[in-house]
Write an enzyme that holds these catalytic residues in place. Structure first.
Site, PDB file in Angstrom:
ATOM      1  N   SER A 215       0.828  -1.200   0.000  1.00  0.00           N
ATOM      2  CA  SER A 215       0.000   0.000   0.000  1.00  0.00           C
ATOM      3  C   SER A 215       0.867   1.256   0.000  1.00  0.00           C
ATOM      4  O   SER A 215       1.681   1.421  -0.894  1.00  0.00           O
ATOM      5  CB  SER A 215      -0.965  -0.055   1.186  1.00  0.00           C
ATOM      6  OG  SER A 215      -2.080   0.722   0.924  1.00  0.00           O
ATOM      7  N   LYS A 219       4.066   1.977  -2.563  1.00  0.00           N
ATOM      8  CA  LYS A 219       4.449   3.190  -3.315  1.00  0.00           C
ATOM      9  C   LYS A 219       5.906   3.509  -2.976  1.00  0.00           C
ATOM     10  O   LYS A 219       6.723   3.866  -3.841  1.00  0.00           O
ATOM     11  CB  LYS A 219       3.555   4.381  -2.919  1.00  0.00           C
ATOM     12  CG  LYS A 219       2.035   4.137  -3.040  1.00  0.00           C
ATOM     13  CD  LYS A 219       1.245   5.361  -2.596  1.00  0.00           C
ATOM     14  CE  LYS A 219      -0.115   5.071  -1.977  1.00  0.00           C
ATOM     15  NZ  LYS A 219      -1.174   4.548  -2.801  1.00  0.00           N
ATOM     16  N   TRP A 306     -10.234   0.112  -4.855  1.00  0.00           N
ATOM     17  CA  TRP A 306      -9.700   1.449  -4.543  1.00  0.00           C
ATOM     18  C   TRP A 306      -8.293   1.606  -5.143  1.00  0.00           C
ATOM     19  O   TRP A 306      -7.916   2.646  -5.656  1.00  0.00           O
ATOM     20  CB  TRP A 306      -9.686   1.622  -3.023  1.00  0.00           C
ATOM     21  CG  TRP A 306      -9.356   2.975  -2.473  1.00  0.00           C
ATOM     22  CD1 TRP A 306      -8.317   3.277  -1.645  1.00  0.00           C
ATOM     23  CD2 TRP A 306     -10.080   4.197  -2.661  1.00  0.00           C
ATOM     24  NE1 TRP A 306      -8.354   4.606  -1.310  1.00  0.00           N
ATOM     25  CE2 TRP A 306      -9.427   5.203  -1.919  1.00  0.00           C
ATOM     26  CE3 TRP A 306     -11.235   4.538  -3.385  1.00  0.00           C
ATOM     27  CZ2 TRP A 306      -9.858   6.523  -1.882  1.00  0.00           C
ATOM     28  CZ3 TRP A 306     -11.666   5.866  -3.345  1.00  0.00           C
ATOM     29  CH2 TRP A 306     -10.982   6.834  -2.601  1.00  0.00           C
ATOM     30  N   HIS A 357      -7.608  -5.691   0.252  1.00  0.00           N
ATOM     31  CA  HIS A 357      -6.382  -4.930   0.500  1.00  0.00           C
ATOM     32  C   HIS A 357      -5.616  -5.450   1.722  1.00  0.00           C
ATOM     33  O   HIS A 357      -6.032  -5.228   2.855  1.00  0.00           O
ATOM     34  CB  HIS A 357      -6.842  -3.485   0.737  1.00  0.00           C
ATOM     35  CG  HIS A 357      -5.742  -2.487   0.748  1.00  0.00           C
ATOM     36  ND1 HIS A 357      -5.038  -2.171  -0.375  1.00  0.00           N
ATOM     37  CD2 HIS A 357      -5.244  -1.728   1.753  1.00  0.00           C
ATOM     38  CE1 HIS A 357      -4.148  -1.232  -0.072  1.00  0.00           C
ATOM     39  NE2 HIS A 357      -4.253  -0.963   1.220  1.00  0.00           N
TER      40      HIS A 357
HETATM   41  C1  GTR Z   1      -5.524   3.912   1.548  1.00  0.00           C
HETATM   42  C2  GTR Z   1      -4.987   4.910   0.605  1.00  0.00           C
HETATM   43  C3  GTR Z   1      -4.097   4.239  -0.332  1.00  0.00           C
HETATM   44  C4  GTR Z   1      -3.167   3.262   0.361  1.00  0.00           C
HETATM   45  C5  GTR Z   1      -3.622   2.750   1.707  1.00  0.00           C
HETATM   46  C6  GTR Z   1      -2.631   2.297   2.748  1.00  0.00           C
HETATM   47  O1  GTR Z   1      -6.541   4.347   2.313  1.00  0.00           O
HETATM   48  O2  GTR Z   1      -6.017   5.586   0.031  1.00  0.00           O
HETATM   49  O3  GTR Z   1      -3.449   5.106  -1.205  1.00  0.00           O
HETATM   50  O4  GTR Z   1      -1.887   3.658   0.349  1.00  0.00           O
HETATM   51  O5  GTR Z   1      -4.457   3.548   2.339  1.00  0.00           O
HETATM   52  O6  GTR Z   1      -1.479   2.682   2.801  1.00  0.00           O
HETATM   53  O7  GTR Z   1      -3.035   1.497   3.568  1.00  0.00           O
END
Ligand code: GTR
Length: 377
Positions: A215, A219, A306, A357
């Site tokens: 996440s 990045k 997302w 996620h």
């Molecule tokens: C989300 C965010 C993402 C992602 C994530 C995380 O809510 O919108 O870009 O990076 O969090 O790091 O858990």
């Protein structure tokens, strides 16, 4: 008959209009890896720095030291040696410490490859005595790899108003410039500092280090791989917007949304592109291309809309022209794979798993399968 330009756009799908990773400012395309390495790679990196992640002002810092604060030679029922490391260094505004945990396989006969996790969740996930799928040290060590993890909070504070508590403030003025590094770049810089330490760890082969993140950590892993060519494999899990996912035509989180929710992750210049993705001078497939000719790996979860799995996959496909300069393929196919059918034959790996996620053991098993295939073991 439709005008030619519209036909071309439609045939290219919703990713039409992506910047061509081989195109130079003068409108001509490069055709060799020498041209890429001599100028276009640096130019592409510069655009990402200036417009998105920011310019990192320092490399390995003054007074860099790494000491073992505790060593457990028979951890994990004798399978591993665990070392707790304290990295410290000086900045213009005082000292800072990063505290990685290092888990080394005892059965190894030579220095091993390592997975370096950027932990963006609770610090105790790094505790080897806390079994979890986010950092599955037992399984990593059983496969003959070392596992190293550090908490991103040691480097910079993941809060809108956290600037003064992080490393950027220690190097930068009260008010950062519009193109200054932001949190993601600072965390990535932290990963490079852990790699500096790994270079002095005799039981790890520093030429075989994979940087891994989930996440926001994903990045960060991609940016670390773009900025630091010492990372041999770069793994981004569910990294989504401004990670692996191409911004143009992306569904779910957008540039506008991410800048509203997390303004501290990217630089001030990036704020101009909310709702104007088409004006970005780069897109995220070029971030994957910056890792060439090294290995990269992108992982998605099918319910993570997302993040947008198809846009994450697409960046591997659209990075292919740069890998082709080296005679390499990325995923080797432009067709989105079925769940549980990893693409591991090229220089860039990809899988999409069932579920939402998260970073899970099944993701790690795929990363290790890929590393095995690419000769990391
Ligand atoms: C989300 C965010 C993402 C992602 C994530 C995380 O809510 O919108 O870009 O990076 O969090 O790091 O858990």
């Amino acid at each position: 008959m439709r005008p030619l330009i519209i036909s071309l756009l439609l045939s290219a799908g919703c990713f039409a209009g992506l910047p061509d990773p081989l195109m130079q400012a003068d409108g001509t395309k490069i055709t060799t890896k020498e041209q890429w390495e001599k100028s276009l790679r640096a130019e592409t990196l510069r655009k990402f720095r200036e417009n998105i992640y920011g310019v990192t002002p320092v490399g390995k810092p003054e007074g860099f030291k790494a000491v073992v604060t505790k060593e457990v030679p028979d951890a994990l029922d004798g399978a591993a040696t665990v070392k707790f490391i304290e990295i410290s260094f000086n900045t213009p505004k005082g000292e800072r410490k990063i505290r990685p945990v290092v888990v080394l396989p005892n059965k190894a006969e030579k220095p091993t490859a390592a997975f370096l996790l950027i932990n963006n969740r609770k610090p105790d996930l790094l505790d080897p005595d806390n079994p979890n799928g986010f950092f599955p040290v037992r399984e990593i060590v059983a496969r003959g790899y070392a596992a190293v993890g550090f908490h991103y909070g040691d480097v910079d504070v993941d809060k809108k108003d956290g600037y003064q508590g992080g490393v950027r403030f220690q190097y930068d003025p009260e008010k950062p410039a519009d193109d200054a590094w932001a949190c993601v770049a600072a965390w990535a810089w932290g990963a490079s500092r852990v790699l500096d330490y790994i270079g002095s760890e005799p039981r790890i082969d520093a030429k075989k280090v994979a940087v891994v993140g989930h996440s926001r950590g994903g990045k960060t892993a991609l940016w670390a791989g773009a900025e630091d060519p010492r990372f041999a494999l770069v793994i981004s899990n569910d990294s989504g917007c401004t990670g692996a996912a191409i911004s143009r035509g992306k569904v779910g989180e957008s540039v506008k949304k991410i800048n509203e929710l997390f303004p501290h992750w990217f630089n001030t210049n990036y704020k101009k592109f909310g709702g104007k993705e088409d004006e970005l001078p780069v897109d995220q497939h070029q971030l994957v291309a910056l890792i060439a000719p090294r290995h990269a790996y992108v992982a998605s979860a099918i319910e993570d809309t997302w993040a947008d799995p198809k846009s994450e996959f697409r960046s591997c496909v659209e990075a292919a022209p740069v890998y082709a300069l080296y005679g390499m393929k990325t995923t080797g196919t432009a067709e989105f794979p079925a769940i549980g059918t990893p693409l591991h034959t090229g220089q860039v790996g990809y899988h999409v798993r069932a579920g939402n996620h998260d970073l899970k053991l099944v993701d790690w098993q795929n990363f290790m399968d890929f590393a095995d295939l690419k000769g990391f073991r």
